[in-house]
Scaffold this motif. Structure first.
Motif, PDB file in Angstrom:
ATOM      1  N   HIS A  83     -14.407   4.018  14.825  1.00  0.00           N
ATOM      2  CA  HIS A  83     -13.691   3.905  13.541  1.00  0.00           C
ATOM      3  C   HIS A  83     -13.117   5.268  13.162  1.00  0.00           C
ATOM      4  N   GLU A  94     -11.973   7.582  10.473  1.00  0.00           N
ATOM      5  CA  GLU A  94     -12.086   7.722   9.016  1.00  0.00           C
ATOM      6  C   GLU A  94     -11.257   8.942   8.592  1.00  0.00           C
ATOM      7  N   ARG A  95     -10.259   8.677   7.750  1.00  0.00           N
ATOM      8  CA  ARG A  95      -9.427   9.771   7.231  1.00  0.00           C
ATOM      9  C   ARG A  95      -9.390   9.564   5.731  1.00  0.00           C
ATOM     10  N   ARG A  96     -10.316  10.172   5.012  1.00  0.00           N
ATOM     11  CA  ARG A  96     -10.439   9.908   3.590  1.00  0.00           C
ATOM     12  C   ARG A  96      -9.145  10.289   2.878  1.00  0.00           C
ATOM     13  N   ASP A  98      -6.540   3.800   1.209  1.00  0.00           N
ATOM     14  CA  ASP A  98      -7.902   4.249   1.552  1.00  0.00           C
ATOM     15  C   ASP A  98      -8.765   3.041   1.922  1.00  0.00           C
ATOM     16  N   ASN A 147      -9.639   2.818   5.793  1.00  0.00           N
ATOM     17  CA  ASN A 147     -11.008   3.301   6.026  1.00  0.00           C
ATOM     18  C   ASN A 147     -12.094   2.244   5.929  1.00  0.00           C
ATOM     19  N   ARG A 148     -11.838   1.133   5.255  1.00  0.00           N
ATOM     20  CA  ARG A 148     -12.927   0.190   5.025  1.00  0.00           C
ATOM     21  C   ARG A 148     -12.667  -1.235   5.495  1.00  0.00           C
ATOM     22  N   HIS A 150     -13.715  11.480  13.349  1.00  0.00           N
ATOM     23  CA  HIS A 150     -13.357  12.157  12.102  1.00  0.00           C
ATOM     24  C   HIS A 150     -12.611  13.456  12.390  1.00  0.00           C
ATOM     25  N   SER A 202      -8.849  15.014   6.159  1.00  0.00           N
ATOM     26  CA  SER A 202      -8.656  14.183   4.966  1.00  0.00           C
ATOM     27  C   SER A 202      -7.197  14.376   4.557  1.00  0.00           C
ATOM     28  N   ALA A 234     -18.005  11.575   4.577  1.00  0.00           N
ATOM     29  CA  ALA A 234     -17.853  10.325   5.339  1.00  0.00           C
ATOM     30  C   ALA A 234     -19.222   9.834   5.804  1.00  0.00           C
TER      31      ALA A 234
END
Ligand code: IFM
Length: 432
Positions: free
Chosen positions: A219, A221-223, A242, A246-247, A282, A285, A325
């Motif tokens: 996954h 994840e790039r906040r 987001d 991300n989710r 990761h 951001s 994260a």
């Protein structure tokens, strides 16, 4: 700074992907680059890449000699199943030997089944959205687990599904070069079904051999944070992408349903509970603000978070975001986490030493706070083919002379080796 220790048994090593390093592959990306050379920054292709398909044994031995105890690589579907339904036993035997070489070098293999590329026959049949994609992917996964499963516990079905769907189907920068929201949604639904079908196949084949497999996607994840936290508009604009980026995919995997707005909540067989751990890629951001000129991007303008140093890729370097994260993903999903990628593009190896120290410190902080992090895989071992960026981005611990294919260790390769040897993170790593 005092010495910070990573736990006993913590996995430390590098991550790679077949198309970026192996060379000699005929898949959708090879065809795309041949047809659209202008799509690759600085030109270049992966026809030879860094010749890892032939050099894997010495490459892996070298990583083992640098105290890595884990290594992530991907099996190339187009090699293993060049024609639908016909499995190439030589290709499978190659990957069996890659796994054996990892083991011989003292490295736990972490195996990805699909890392951005597709066999040409599936791409031509509709790619991720092809009706037969899940069944085909499950059969291929089963063949891989039959061949490698007695030596592999850690599996990744699909690498960065959101990234591959957005870049290939919404932004048109990757194959198949589409710019279509409906096609993006169809690709996402297909990727979910492919993941679910492969997860079931991995579990079934592993069980029939009395083994238990660890299964996840990787996954990314790039906040996405509001550029101006005080602005209600920026806060609202950041929320939607987001959630989607991300989710959405992870929540579908947990609930077993194709959640809105991509689906109608329809159940997917094998999807619920299909993650036994969470593979986390990761890097950075981003700050998000309102852009009325960007309807295709949901009116969101994305940029590096102001004030943070930038990597060679122009990505903000943000170790705090990795810590956040780890906390947020644990709070929501409660799964053990394996950091399946974290790295920095850095031409002269100037930022990488502090990058490694700060990101590994963030990991130790998280572990000290009770978060179950099982390992950290640096992206990547050798400078390689960085997709649409060609060879312009250098993430590797080793540079590669692409005329001679000589691997040349950068200073941070020794630094990372010392962390792998001692399982400790400390300032003198950088000073000395
Ligand atoms: O090179 C890629 C990799 O294939 C997937 N994750 C991000 C890396 C750096 O862009």
């Amino acid at each position: 700074m005092t010495r910070r220790r990573l736990p006993e048994g913590f996995l430390l090593g590098c991550a790679t992907a077949a198309h970026q390093v192996e060379g000699g592959i005929d898949n959708d990306w090879t065809r795309w680059v041949a047809d659209h050379p202008e799509a690759i920054n600085g030109g270049g292709d992966a026809v030879i890449a860094i010749d890892h398909y032939r050099r894997y044994a010495e490459d892996l031995e070298q990583l083992g000699s640098m105290h890595h105890n884990a290594h992530r690589f991907s099996v190339e579907w187009a090699r293993v199943e060049p024609v639908p339904g016909r499995f190439d036993h030589d290709a499978l035997a190659h990957y069996v030997d890659v796994v054996r070489s990892c083991r011989r070098a003292g490295m736990e293999p972490v195996v990805t089944l699909q890392h951005f590329t597709l066999p040409v026959w599936l791409a031509e049949a509709g790619g991720f959205a092809a009706p037969e994609a899940p069944v085909r992917f499950a059969r291929y996964a089963a063949a891989c687990v039959e061949a490698l499963g007695d030596m592999v516990s850690w599996w990744i079905t699909v690498n960065e599904p959101m990234v591959v769907a957005v870049l290939g189907h919404l932004e048109g920068l990757w194959p198949p070069g589409e710019r279509s929201l409906p096609r993006t949604l169809a690709a996402l639904r297909g990727l979910l079904r492919m993941h679910a079908a492969a997860a079931e196949a991995i579990t079934t084949v592993s069980r029939s051999h009395g083994r238990q497999a660890q299964i996840s996607i990787a996954h990314h994840e790039r906040r996405l944070v509001p550029r101006n936290a005080a602005s209600r508009v920026d806060r609202a604009i950041a929320k939607v992408p987001d959630f989607l980026f991300n989710r959405w995919f992870l929540r579908c995997c947990v609930t077993g349903r194709v959640l809105r707005p991509v689906g109608n909540g329809q159940a997917v067989p094998g999807l619920a509970g299909s993650l036994t751990y969470l593979g986390l890629n990761h890097y950075t951001s981003e700050a998000v603000s309102l852009d009325l000129g960007a309807p295709g991007m949901l009116f969101a303008r994305h940029e590096a978070v102001p004030g943070l140093p930038l990597s060679g890729a122009g990505w903000a370097i943000d170790a705090v975001a990795l810590r956040t994260a780890l906390t947020d993903l644990t709070r929501e999903f409660g799964l053990p986490i394996l950091i399946t990628e974290n790295g920095v593009s850095d031409d002269h190896d100037e930022m990488r030493p502090t990058f490694l120290r700060d990101h590994l410190n963030a990991v130790v902080d998280a572990i000290d706070a009770g978060i179950d992090v099982r390992g950290y895989l640096y992206w990547t071992a050798w400078d390689n083919f960085e997709w649409a960026e060609g060879y312009t981005q250098r993430f590797g611990l080793f540079s590669v002379d692409r005329d001679t294919q000589e691997r040349i260790a950068k200073p941070s390769a020794a630094l990372f080796a010392e962390i792998c040897r001692t399982h400790e993170v400390f300032d003198a790593l950088i000073a000395g």
